[in-house]
Every structure is written in structure tokens, then in C-alpha cells.
Enzyme design. Structure first.
Site, PDB file in Angstrom:
ATOM      1  N   CYS A 110      38.033 -29.475  -2.820  1.00 18.80           N
ATOM      2  CA  CYS A 110      38.365 -30.119  -4.103  1.00 18.80           C
ATOM      3  C   CYS A 110      39.864 -30.212  -4.354  1.00 18.80           C
ATOM      4  O   CYS A 110      40.289 -30.771  -5.377  1.00 18.80           O
ATOM      5  CB  CYS A 110      37.687 -29.378  -5.251  1.00 18.80           C
ATOM      6  SG  CYS A 110      38.366 -27.726  -5.563  1.00 18.80           S
TER       7      CYS A 110
ATOM      8  N   LYS B 190      24.732  13.695  31.660  1.00 18.54           N
ATOM      9  CA  LYS B 190      24.559  15.134  31.525  1.00 18.54           C
ATOM     10  C   LYS B 190      23.833  15.689  32.751  1.00 18.54           C
ATOM     11  O   LYS B 190      22.985  15.006  33.335  1.00 18.54           O
ATOM     12  CB  LYS B 190      23.717  15.474  30.289  1.00 18.54           C
ATOM     13  CG  LYS B 190      24.271  14.964  28.977  1.00 18.54           C
ATOM     14  CD  LYS B 190      23.285  15.194  27.841  1.00 18.54           C
ATOM     15  CE  LYS B 190      23.815  14.600  26.540  1.00 18.54           C
ATOM     16  NZ  LYS B 190      22.818  14.715  25.449  1.00 18.54           N
TER      17      LYS B 190
ATOM     18  N   TYR C 221      19.189  14.189  19.910  1.00 19.64           N
ATOM     19  CA  TYR C 221      19.016  14.410  21.343  1.00 19.64           C
ATOM     20  C   TYR C 221      19.550  15.751  21.853  1.00 19.64           C
ATOM     21  O   TYR C 221      19.472  16.033  23.040  1.00 19.64           O
ATOM     22  CB  TYR C 221      19.715  13.296  22.129  1.00 19.64           C
ATOM     23  CG  TYR C 221      21.082  12.944  21.592  1.00 19.64           C
ATOM     24  CD1 TYR C 221      22.173  13.788  21.784  1.00 19.64           C
ATOM     25  CD2 TYR C 221      21.278  11.777  20.868  1.00 19.64           C
ATOM     26  CE1 TYR C 221      23.410  13.479  21.281  1.00 19.64           C
ATOM     27  CE2 TYR C 221      22.524  11.448  20.360  1.00 19.64           C
ATOM     28  CZ  TYR C 221      23.582  12.300  20.567  1.00 19.64           C
ATOM     29  OH  TYR C 221      24.810  11.985  20.053  1.00 19.64           O
TER      30      TYR C 221
ATOM     31  N   ASP D 236       0.829  -1.206   0.000  1.00 23.10           N
ATOM     32  CA  ASP D 236       0.000   0.000   0.000  1.00 23.10           C
ATOM     33  C   ASP D 236       0.867   1.261   0.000  1.00 23.10           C
ATOM     34  O   ASP D 236       0.571   2.235  -0.701  1.00 23.10           O
ATOM     35  CB  ASP D 236      -0.923   0.010   1.221  1.00 23.10           C
ATOM     36  CG  ASP D 236      -2.021  -1.036   1.116  1.00 23.10           C
ATOM     37  OD1 ASP D 236      -2.294  -1.486  -0.010  1.00 23.10           O
ATOM     38  OD2 ASP D 236      -2.598  -1.414   2.159  1.00 23.10           O
ATOM     39  N   PHE D 237       1.940   1.255   0.812  1.00 20.61           N
ATOM     40  CA  PHE D 237       2.843   2.403   0.859  1.00 20.61           C
ATOM     41  C   PHE D 237       3.444   2.656  -0.520  1.00 20.61           C
ATOM     42  O   PHE D 237       3.478   3.797  -1.002  1.00 20.61           O
ATOM     43  CB  PHE D 237       3.946   2.170   1.884  1.00 20.61           C
ATOM     44  CG  PHE D 237       4.855   3.353   2.088  1.00 20.61           C
ATOM     45  CD1 PHE D 237       4.609   4.282   3.080  1.00 20.61           C
ATOM     46  CD2 PHE D 237       5.965   3.549   1.273  1.00 20.61           C
ATOM     47  CE1 PHE D 237       5.429   5.378   3.268  1.00 20.61           C
ATOM     48  CE2 PHE D 237       6.792   4.634   1.437  1.00 20.61           C
ATOM     49  CZ  PHE D 237       6.522   5.545   2.445  1.00 20.61           C
ATOM     50  N   ASP D 238       3.948   1.588  -1.162  1.00 20.70           N
ATOM     51  CA  ASP D 238       4.586   1.740  -2.471  1.00 20.70           C
ATOM     52  C   ASP D 238       3.603   2.249  -3.520  1.00 20.70           C
ATOM     53  O   ASP D 238       3.965   3.071  -4.379  1.00 20.70           O
ATOM     54  CB  ASP D 238       5.183   0.408  -2.927  1.00 20.70           C
ATOM     55  CG  ASP D 238       6.389   0.006  -2.101  1.00 20.70           C
ATOM     56  OD1 ASP D 238       6.969   0.878  -1.439  1.00 20.70           O
ATOM     57  OD2 ASP D 238       6.730  -1.195  -2.105  1.00 20.70           O
TER      58      ASP D 238
ATOM     59  N   LEU E 138      32.989  15.606  23.989  1.00 19.61           N
ATOM     60  CA  LEU E 138      32.864  15.345  25.421  1.00 19.61           C
ATOM     61  C   LEU E 138      34.175  14.820  25.980  1.00 19.61           C
ATOM     62  O   LEU E 138      34.933  14.131  25.282  1.00 19.61           O
ATOM     63  CB  LEU E 138      31.763  14.307  25.671  1.00 19.61           C
ATOM     64  CG  LEU E 138      30.331  14.715  25.316  1.00 19.61           C
ATOM     65  CD1 LEU E 138      29.395  13.547  25.545  1.00 19.61           C
ATOM     66  CD2 LEU E 138      29.896  15.912  26.130  1.00 19.61           C
TER      67      LEU E 138
END
Length: 670
Positions: free
Chosen positions: A409, A288, A221, A33-35, A81
Site C-alpha cells: 500500500c 557408549k 536413557y 472421551d479422554f477429556d 561428554l
């Protein structure tokens, strides 16, 4: 509904479906459906480009070619950091925080994603620019590539500031990395070192369409703005998630908040053990201070903030004894050494085998039999040997010498210049190669033949009924019923699956042949460029390397494949069986001077053709293809996701826009 409103409706619907899938891990509609909806949107945007949105989901497929990544100054410096591997140093960090603030502080702990730092600017809710960290002052503009990443929104939702930046990490999921390395191993190419380096390399690829295929992911973030509308880091994460970003809050265990260090230490201890259960790599935990007023009071050093620190995990590795080495033979003849070890517990699982990759790795380790070795477990399925305890080596033990004959072989191995792996050249007589090629041929991404699996292939080859892919189409029900535990229904299903495979398009049939170094993407390029197996089989080296991203090694591999009489005979039999070995679409028309003295720039993704085909059509009809828009260009041939810079420049210079459908009409290709 009129086209403008339908474009808006589809854009909103598909962007929401993308957000649910990539950010919330929730599938709100089927892939089919998305495609179908995406194809409808692409068609409408081509017909009515003036209503196509810059945040359209059609931009996710990429298509821009970037020759140079522009260096751009960061509006807010991207500092690094400070790192620690010590709980004591972490305690010292918190004590300094308390001393400066004069009170206890709320701390937040997040996973330290092992990827590539990114900073993304949004203006009026739209993604404007994405920069790498660079040197912290200047980063490289990788906007076109970042737009292909499904978890990064092109357009925000809700009420948001008009101008801000969000920072985070772009990474490659382990499953994607392992699949990529598996394909490289099958092709005899050197394996990629780790997901982090691969993500970094992918983000700097020039073709954003290739970036889109690499399935990068992200966590964002860090909110940055001149005016901060939040009081704390966690509050910013909550709002950013509401705007459509994938933040650590997506999973309840990816973030911890604590007054003081106790809860933070629990978080660190948990993820030090559980990190390998994640679908992506982490290399530590970031701690943090939560409140922004506290962060401001703590300030910065010249290189890093005083309100955050990264606690890095030591690599999990254990010592055990090397017992022996097995040599595995892949379908392309590539030989892979795998170490057998005394069982040892590592990362919560018992390890008995470890990858050695190739002869160069064995030589680099100076490995001896019965050595005590250090084994490390990263994102790989099979752990790897990273070192040897030479001090505990038994003096009488022999060094490991890579084999010079195939373990199955007994054919003498060869090592092609520029390739990392040794190869068994006995492609038609080495049983693992024979079985491997047939297993590849029937696989889901190749012919996708139902009713047959690896065990059945093994049985068919061992019984002498099948030696190559063409033999599959000579099988009858009696042959199949002679196999152990193969009944009437199983036989009928397999025969039906073989019949159904005769509808598979040329590009997948070409991929199924298992030509060394011809993966899915290369097979698609070759099929679209040459149009038929006959044209490809007679192509010269120059014809092949002329195609975008087809290098010398791939060209040589293709020529060697078709030079083999047994391969040509197999293809003849497959054609005779009814498999598709030519494209159905209208192909490159005969040469003319219809486009004489006209120049084109090609940008975007096209429904019927790829760029190489369009370039060939233009050049065979007297036209010229240029890389950049200028006043000397006559037309911008624009597909879906056309480069915004090219589009703006074309409009400014009065360069005419031509859609794919208009080009087809011009060339009588409709």
C-alpha cells in the site's frame, strides 16, 4: 462404584492412555472421551481430596507458580561428554577402549537430542524430584514443570527398584517451535532462536500451567542407582521402557548396537543426512560402551566418562547467490523479509528461499545484492541465511537497505520501540492485513467457520464483498453464488458455518478479533477477567497490567485497538449479528466485606474460574491473597493439581483447605 475406587480406576485408565499417546504414539481413546474422563476425575478429586493421588493425570495441566528454583546437589554428578567432529578421533576413542579392556567392546550409538539435560529421581515408583544439569554438582529443582510433560511418567509400572535416577533430554518438537514462532512473528515480536534454547527457557518459566501449554517432550536413557540391577546399557533401556519411560527403543532406527565401529559409522552416516526428517532436532550421535562392567573398568576423567563420546554433526550449510528480497506483510502489519536464492540442494531438498527475519538481521549480515551467502537448515520450515562470503562480493553491488514503505500500500513503515519488526500502520487500507485478519478470524482456533478457506476470503475481498469480519455476516446466497466456482452447496455450507459460529464462546471470539499480541492464552485471561467486551473496551492501562502475565505492551495494544473507531464499529456489528461477547458463567460478585480480615493462598487449576478471577473476588470482598502458605494464612484455596509443597505446609500449620465448590458456596456463586 464408591468414589475412592472410581478415582483409582480413572487415574490408572488415564495414565495408561497418556503413556500410550506420548510414549507409544498410540491413541487408545478419542480426545473427547479422554477429556470427559479427566473432568470426572477432577470433580471427584475436588470432592474427595484425601483420595487424590500425587500421580494423578490432573497434575499434567500445571498450575504451580515458582518464584525461585531451589539449587539441589546431584546424588550422582552430571558429567558432560567429550565431543568430536572427526571420524579419526572416534577411531582413536575405540582403540583406547580396546587397549584398556584388552578385548573388543560392544558399542551402542544413540541420537544426540538437542535439548536440555534432566535428572529425575523416582522413589517407590513415584516421581519425586527433577533437576537440571546446572554445574554438574548442583542443579535446579524444576519438578513442577517436568510433571507437565506427558512423556515423563508420574507413576511407574511393573517391578522396579525402590530408589533410582533416570537421565535424559527434554526438548521442544519442531512443529511446536514453528507454531510458537509463527504467533510471535504475527505479533511483531522477536523470533525465538531455536527449539533447544526455547525448551531451556520454557523449563525455567515460573508458571507450570504455561509450561504445560508448550508441549515439551523427552527421551530418557541413563539409569543411575547405588546398586545396578542390569549388566548393560541396552538392558537398562529395555527395562526402563517396560516401567513406562520413553527411551530410544521407541523407534528401531533411533539406536544401533555394534561389535566394533563399523555399524556405528553406518548409523552416523545415515543420520547425518536424515536428521531433518525427524520431528525434533539432533546435533550428533552419542557412542557408549554397552556393558556396565566395561564402563566401570574404563572409568572417568575429571569432566567426562572414558566410556562414551559424542560425535557432533557439522551444521549443514551451503553457499548460493542472493537474487532478490521479497517483503511479506502479515495480518498485524509486521514486515518480514524473505531472500530469493539461486536454487541449491540442502538437507535433501532444493532451497529457493531463506528467512532474513528483520532489518536488524540484514544489518548484522552486512548483506549486499548478488552476494554469495551461506544458508543453513535447522528445524525451521524456511532455511536461514547465516553468513556472507565477503571475499566473493562484487564491488559495485549495493548494500541491502530495509524498505521504508509498505510493499503493497506504500504507507510509510514504523518501528515501535522494543519490537524487532517494522510495521505497516495502514491496518484498514492494506490488503494483506485486511485479508490476513479475516483469515485469522475464520481459522480453526478462532471462530472455526466451516465452508470458508483462504481462497474464498481472497475472492470475497477482491470482489469488494468483505472488508472486515463483520461483513461476513451480511453475506447472502446471491453474493456467494457470484463467486467463481461457488455452487449452491458451497454457499449453503458457508452460511451454515457463519450461523454456527454464533455459538462460539467469548474467549475465542475475542481471540478471533486479531488484537495484536493477544493470542489464545491472553484472550482467555482477558475474557475471564473482564467478562464482557464492554468491560474490556473501557479498561484502563492499570486495570490491564494488574492481570497476571499481562505486560505493558499487551495493555497498550489492547487500548490502541479499542481506541480505533472502525474496530469499535466492527464489534458493534458483530454483536448485532449475534456473536457472543460476554461470558455465560456467573461472574465476579459485587463488593462486600464478607471476607474481611481473611487471607487466602490460591494453588492449582480451577474448573469455573482462573486465578485472576478468584483473586479479584477475594479482594473485592475484603479478603487478601498471599503468595505463600504461612501461619498467618487462613485458607488454602485448592484446585486440581494443587502444589504439593503448599498442601503439605498447609496441613502442618493447620491452614484450612477450601475447594472450588466450597468457595462458590461461601460466596453464593453456585
Amino acid at each position: 462404584m464408591d468414589p475412592k475406587h472410581r478415582i483409582e480406576e480413572l487415574t490408572q485408565l488415564l495414565n495408561q492412555a497418556n503413556h500410550e499417546y506420548y510414549v507409544n504414539a498410540n491413541s487408545v481413546m478419542s480426545d473427547f472421551d479422554f477429556d470427559q474422563l479427566l473432568k470426572e476425575l477432577e470433580v471427584l478429586e475436588k470432592q474427595f481430596p484425601e483420595w487424590a493421588s500425587d500421580h494423578s493425570p490432573t497434575k499434567r495441566v500445571g498450575g504451580d507458580i515458582t518464584k525461585k528454583f531451589e539449587s539441589v546437589a546431584h546424588r550422582f554428578p552430571m558429567l558432560s561428554l567429550s565431543n568430536t567432529y572427526s571420524i579419526q578421533e572416534l577411531t582413536d576413542f575405540y582403540e583406547r577402549v580396546v587397549k584398556t579392556l584388552g578385548e573388543d567392546a560392544d558399542l551402542v550409538a544413540e541420537l544426540k537430542y538437542d535439548g536440555v539435560a534432566i535428572s529425575i529421581q523416582y522413589e517407590n515408583g513415584f516421581l519425586k524430584r527433577a533437576l537440571t544439569r546446572g554445574d554438574g554438582e548442583f542443579g535446579e529443582d524444576v519438578t513442577a514443570n517436568v510433571k507437565t510433560i506427558g512423556s515423563i511418567p508420574l507413576k511407574l509400572r511393573g517391578a522396579f527398584p525402590s530408589d533410582f535416577e533416570i537421565r535424559g533430554e527434554i526438548f521442544m518438537p519442531r512443529e511446536v517451535f514453528n507454531e510458537l514462532n509463527q504467533r510471535r512473528q504475527e505479533q511483531g515480536e522477536a523470533l525465538l532462536a531455536n527449539p533447544r534454547n526455547t525448551a531451556a527457557g520454557t523449563l525455567k518459566l515460573q508458571d507450570s500451567a504455561v509450561v504445560a501449554q508448550r508441549k515439551l517432550d523427552s527421551f530418557l536413557y541413563g539409569f543411575y542407582s547405588i546398586e545396578m540391577p542390569f549388566q548393560s546399557h541396552t538392558q537398562s533401556l529395555e527395562m526402563c521402557r517396560e516401567w513406562g519411560f520413553k527411551t530410544p527403543l521407541i523407534h528401531p532406527t533411533y539406536l544401533a548396537k555394534s561389535k566394533g565401529l563399523s555399524g556405528i559409522l553406518d548409523f552416523i552416516n545415515y543420520w547425518d543426512q536424515a536428521r531433518y526428517e525427524l520431528p525434533f532436532d539432533i546435533d550428533g550421535v552419542v557412542i557408549k560402551v554397552d556393558r556396565f562392567d566395561h564402563q566401570k573398568a574404563l572409568g572417568f576423567t575429571a569432566k567426562s566418562p572414558r566410556w562414551a563420546v559424542a560425535y557432533k554433526f557439522t551444521s549443514q550449510k551451503v553457499k548460493t547467490r542472493l537474487l532478490s528480497i521479497d517483503y511479506q506483510v502479515g495480518r498485524t502489519g509486521a514486515i518480514t523479509p524473505v531472500a530469493n536464492l539461486e536454487p541449491v540442494l540442502l538437507g535433501g531438498t532444493t532451497v529457493r528461499r531463506a528467512s532474513l527475519h528483520n532489518a536488524d538481521q540484514i544489518r548484522k549480515l552486512d548483506l549486499h545484492y548478488s552476494d554469495y551467502v551461506y544458508v543453513e537448515k535447522g528445524g525451521e520450515i524456511i532455511p536461514k541465511i547465516v553468513g556472507v562470503e565477503v571475499a566473493e562480493r562484487i564491488s559495485s553491488t549495493e548494500s541491502v537497505e530495509f524498505i521504508d514503505h509498505c510493499p503493497v500500500c506504500q504507507t510509510k513503515l514504523v518501528k515501535e520501540e522494543g519490537l524487532a519488526q517494522h510495521l505497516c500502520p495502514n491496518a484498514d487500507g492494506c490488503m494483506p492485513q485486511i485479508k490476513g485478519r479475516i483469515i485469522h478470524f475464520i481459522s480453526r482456533k478462532a471462530m472455526g467457520i466451516e465452508g470458508i478457506g483462504e481462497e474464498t476470503v481472497e475472492a470475497l475481498v477482491d470482489k469488494g464483498l468483505v472488508k472486515n469480519a463483520a461483513d461476513l455476516y451480511d453475506l447472502n446466497k446471491e453474493d456467494l453464488l457470484s463467486l467463481e466456482r461457488f455452487g449452491e452447496k458451497s454457499a449453503d455450507n458457508l452460511l451454515a458455518g457463519l450461523q454456527e459460529s454464533k455459538t462460539i464462546p467469548f474467549e475465542r471470539t475475542l481471540f478471533a478479533l486479531g488484537i495484536k499480541m493477544v493470542g489464545e492464552t491472553v484472550a482467555k485471561k482477558l475474557a475471564r477477567h473482564f467478562g464482557s467486551i464492554q468491560a474490556l473496551a473501557t479498561a484502563s492501562f492499570e486495570d490491564l497490567v494488574h492481570i497476571h502475565e499481562i505486560g505493558d505492551r499487551i495493555a497498550e495494544s489492547v487500548i490502541q485497538f479499542f481506541a480505533n473507531p472502525e474496530n469499535r464499529e466492527m464489534i458493534r456489528r458483530l454483536e448485532q449479528a449475534g456473536l457472543i461477547f460476554e461470558r455465560n458463567e456467573t461472574e465476579v460478585i459485587a463488593g462486600s466485606q464478607k471476607l474481611s480480615q481473611l487471607s487466602f493462598v490460591i494453588s492449582g487449576v480451577f474448573e469455573t474460574f482462573d486465578r485472576d478471577e478468584l483473586k479479584t473476588i477475594i479482594e473485592r470482598n475484603g479478603g487478601e491473597v498471599k503468595s505463600g502458605v504461612s501461619k498467618n494464612v487462613n485458607y488454602l484455596l485448592a484446585g486440581s493439581g494443587v502444589g504439593p509443597t503448599k498442601l503439605e505446609k498447609a496441613k502442618a500449620l493447620g491452614v484450612a483447605l477450601v475447594s472450588e465448590s466450597e468457595f462458590k458456596q461461601l460466596m453464593d456463586l453456585s
